[in-house]
Design a protein around this motif. Structure first.
Motif, short mmCIF file in Angstrom:
data_model
loop_
_atom_site.label_atom_id
_atom_site.label_comp_id
_atom_site.label_asym_id
_atom_site.label_seq_id
_atom_site.Cartn_x
_atom_site.Cartn_y
_atom_site.Cartn_z
N LYS B 17 10.22 -22.24 -2.66
CA LYS B 17 9.38 -23.36 -3.11
C LYS B 17 8.41 -23.74 -2.00
N GLU B 18 7.32 -24.38 -2.37
CA GLU B 18 6.47 -24.97 -1.34
C GLU B 18 7.12 -26.30 -0.92
N VAL B 19 7.29 -26.44 0.37
CA VAL B 19 7.96 -27.64 0.89
C VAL B 19 7.14 -28.28 1.99
N GLY B 72 4.61 -25.45 3.77
CA GLY B 72 4.72 -24.00 3.68
C GLY B 72 5.75 -23.60 2.65
N THR B 73 6.04 -22.31 2.63
CA THR B 73 7.00 -21.79 1.65
C THR B 73 8.33 -21.48 2.35
N LEU B 74 9.42 -21.96 1.75
CA LEU B 74 10.74 -21.70 2.32
C LEU B 74 11.18 -20.30 1.89
N GLN B 87 7.29 -20.25 5.94
CA GLN B 87 6.03 -19.56 6.18
C GLN B 87 4.94 -20.62 6.07
N VAL B 88 4.35 -20.96 7.22
CA VAL B 88 3.51 -22.16 7.31
C VAL B 88 2.13 -21.94 6.69
#
Lengths: 477, 477
Positions: B17-19, B72-74, B87-88
């Motif tokens: 997810k985008e977090v 970013g994405t976890l 992933q920033v």
């Protein structure tokens, strides 16, 4: 031993068993019915004595206030008012209570009289109910924060920092009070004092809590705070307990959300866990208000009032909107307010807060974005350069119950404010460090615990919701 | 927003997810790997930056201590040491931290150095772990008592009563310190002081807690207490937090049972809820002790030590037995003790307590039935007329962690004791009232909270387990 508390016995899981219970006599009727209480609940267990089987001298010692051990069989009750009772086999008197001298007799005592007997007043139904509620509320506070990922921080009570500016402080010292050491200039030489400097009792743990929020993220304090102000009102104490959460990365909106959620959660906890004490206190309030004119009575019974707060959204109103409402309201136009509101920037008095909450909105109100001039130095300045991100929560009958803000996280803005207020920057070196190293948006609030207890118990005087109140001229016990 | 704490992200319920996460930079390696921490856990979340995609000036601000918002994405982590990473996509710098001036750089700092930076030390792994443990222990205390039917009582901090006799007190005053008002006799006129009398900071809430136990049955206090003693040791603070339960109808045996059960319960709580912090602190202690001679190292690693306490019965030994053991032990015979034990009645010193706990019994020890002469006035006199129903719990490495007693409930015996000690009876009128009206057996104990934290964290100096320690010459922050 089969020793149980009164609360356990009344849950009646022990019917037809021989049980032992210890407690104090509330009343002894007809030489036959002992109402025994041990503080575990507001309810008494009825102990039925077959007086022919007991020594007369023993029976004479069964007076209100006496401590007894009772052994007997738990049975269904024949009488009204209780489901179970004990058929007494054995009575042991731990300690008597002379009816001639014991002050807490089974009759109505004034709250003022009982304040003089603060060591015994908790033996009355009213005060035992209040203090059980206080304990439950205190636990609810810890539970709320812990389940939401907050860490409890014990901020210092004795503080060398006097820049908090929240009020008059008590000095803490071990210097010889009659012949204190003096400096060459003739001032008190505090370098000789215990801590090597002048120290006071804290007025707030906020500044120290901020240091922890900027590392642990979400923290709260719950400790005693002190104000050396000569306020003899029903809402002020010189020593009171304050709850102060502080959250990194929370802005003012998140802070208001937190405060509202927190208050609703702890009130829900007592609604669910203190039903019997609440019912008793609700009735007490109804009885007390019977003698008052209709206009001065509560709008709602106690439990309904707590549910109303839990179920309704707090009204959020900016200071500017509030001033507009107040300026054009009847009591202002008719000059019924002691302090007439005519200009933006005026500090709100209790009468204005009560008008907004009790007459205008008729629900808890959160006021926000106050004029910078009437608020503390650490509150974040808005873009308009004249208001700060402050918020107060106002409750019916209580007034201000929460005061909070988003904190000024910008080093330059904070320094300017400190300078303008003539505070010595050196005093706050560690507070400024938070803005030098990894500064970020953060916010928090303070809630006076006794005001919460006052609201939840329906009591009218803050001296009655803390075990041993400290007020001007009063530090007995 | 999808904003999560580091702890929530590491539980990896949010994979792919985008977090968004906020926190402070622990390290930034290879212009690529940010270790970000927000205090929610000792573990960091790794944030992977594709440096080609970011502005160089932004990357330069990513220093240890800087506060960032990362979006970013976890994803599952490719590298070792973590399961997930971000992933920033976006980095926002809330506030930088100049590596030239920020003191908390990623290297080893001495505990002494960090004490000078008490406002920043909680940003280190060691202190964040300690303070999360402290918070957990504090909650465990409340939870234990609440689930066992105790009510929390807030006993007063400022006290007008000076008969507690537990130690030197701090004076609390608002009188002009340079020109205090004097009486006709030339003494300080405390009737002019804020409370109309001389007041001090409490050394114990016990006497007031007793008044509540004699109404609510089972109560506890958990508040700050103060000693104005010039003790510069690793085990003393001028301001510390104390836990004091008090139970009506409990005798000394029940009191010992309660203390043992309580300690085991709160240690079990941290074993179950603070696993990662405990592992970190265990390793810290092992590392620290590597440089020590074998004889000075702990017998067990930290977690094993806590489990040992939880799993083993505390050894109960009378004072008289303890004296016999000490009299005939090697260090006494060889005069290796600083204070040689030769007669019954001697007060035990830290060296004797440590010998009993660490060498002789090798487990927590409860000593009971002490000579009346070396214990406080309110402890219940035994039939032998020379010992009192006191008990101390001694812990390895800590010494006395609990001191308690059954209280003297007999009015005549208590009055005689007060007279013999030349205490003014009038000072204790309310305490004596408890023996006049419904007196009964009751007992309680005090546990210094910081000593418990010291034990549970494996730290060696009490200044390192309280946020802002107050000791002689030190009240900074």
């Amino acid at each position: 031993m089969n020793t149980y508390s009164v609360k356990e016995l009344l849950s009646s899981d022990h019917l037809h068993k021989e049980v032992t219970v210890n407690g104090w006599v509330k009343t002894f009727r007809s030489n036959r019915f002992i109402a025994l209480n041990d503080g575990s609940t507001i309810n008494n267990i009825q102990c039925v004595v077959n007086f022919e089987d007991f020594d007369e001298n023993l029976l004479k010692q069964i007076n209100t206030g006496a401590a007894l051990k009772i052994v007997g069989t738990l049975t269904e009750s024949q009488g009204k008012g209780q489901n179970v009772e004990i058929q007494v086999k054995e009575v042991i008197v731990h300690g008597g209570a002379d009816p001639e001298t014991y002050p807490i007799q089974p009759k109505k005592h004034s709250l003022e009289f009982l304040r003089e007997k603060a060591h015994l007043r908790v033996r009355t139904n009213t005060f035992s109910a209040i203090m059980r509620m206080r304990s439950a509320l205190s636990f609810a506070v810890h539970q709320y924060f812990q389940k939401n990922g907050f860490y409890h921080v014990h901020t210092p009570i004795i503080t060398g920092s006097d820049a908090e500016g929240a009020g008059e402080m008590f000095r803490v010292s071990t210097l010889d009070s009659k012949n204190p050491p003096l400096t060459a200039e003739g001032t008190i030489d505090y370098s000789e004092d215990f801590f090597g400097k002048e120290t006071n009792l804290t007025v707030s743990g906020q500044l120290e809590a901020e240091t922890y929020a900027m590392a642990l993220g979400k923290v709260y304090t719950f400790g005693p705070t002190f104000r050396a102000e000569n306020s003899n009102t029903s809402r002020h104490l010189a020593e009171f307990w304050m709850i102060e959460p502080e959250v990194a990365f929370n802005d003012l909106d998140a802070n208001m959300d937190l405060a509202e959620d927190f208050i609703k959660d702890v009130l829900t906890y007592v609604l669910e866990n203190c039903e019997e004490d609440l019912k008793f206190l609700e009735q007490r309030l109804l009885d007390e208000e019977k003698s008052k004119p209709q206009a001065e009575r509560s709008d709602m019974p106690l439990i309904e009032k707590l549910k109303f707060v839990v179920d309704n959204t707090f009204k959020r109103v900016s200071y500017t909107e509030a001033i507009d409402i107040l300026r054009s309201c009847k009591p202002n136009k008719k000059k019924q307010f002691k302090y007439i509101i005519d200009e933006w920037g005026a500090d709100l008095q209790s009468e204005h807060e009560r008008y907004l909450v009790e007459k205008h909105f008729k629900c808890p109100v959160i006021l926000f974005d106050y004029p910078a001039k009437i608020k503390a130095f650490y509150m974040r300045l808005n873009e308009d350069q004249k208001t700060v991100r402050a918020m107060d929560i106002l409750f019916p009958g209580i007034g201000e119950i929460v005061g909070g803000s988003q904190r000024e996280e910008r080093l330059d803005v904070l320094k300017e404010k400190i300078k303008a207020l003539d505070i010595d920057e050196k005093e706050l070196w560690w507070y400024l460090d938070l803005r030098k190293f990894g500064t970020a948006t953060h916010s928090g609030f303070g809630l006076g615990f006794e005001r919460l207890v006052l609201f939840a118990t329906g009591m009218g005087n803050i001296r009655d919701v803390i075990p041993f109140p400290r007020t001007p001229q009063n530090a007995e016990f």
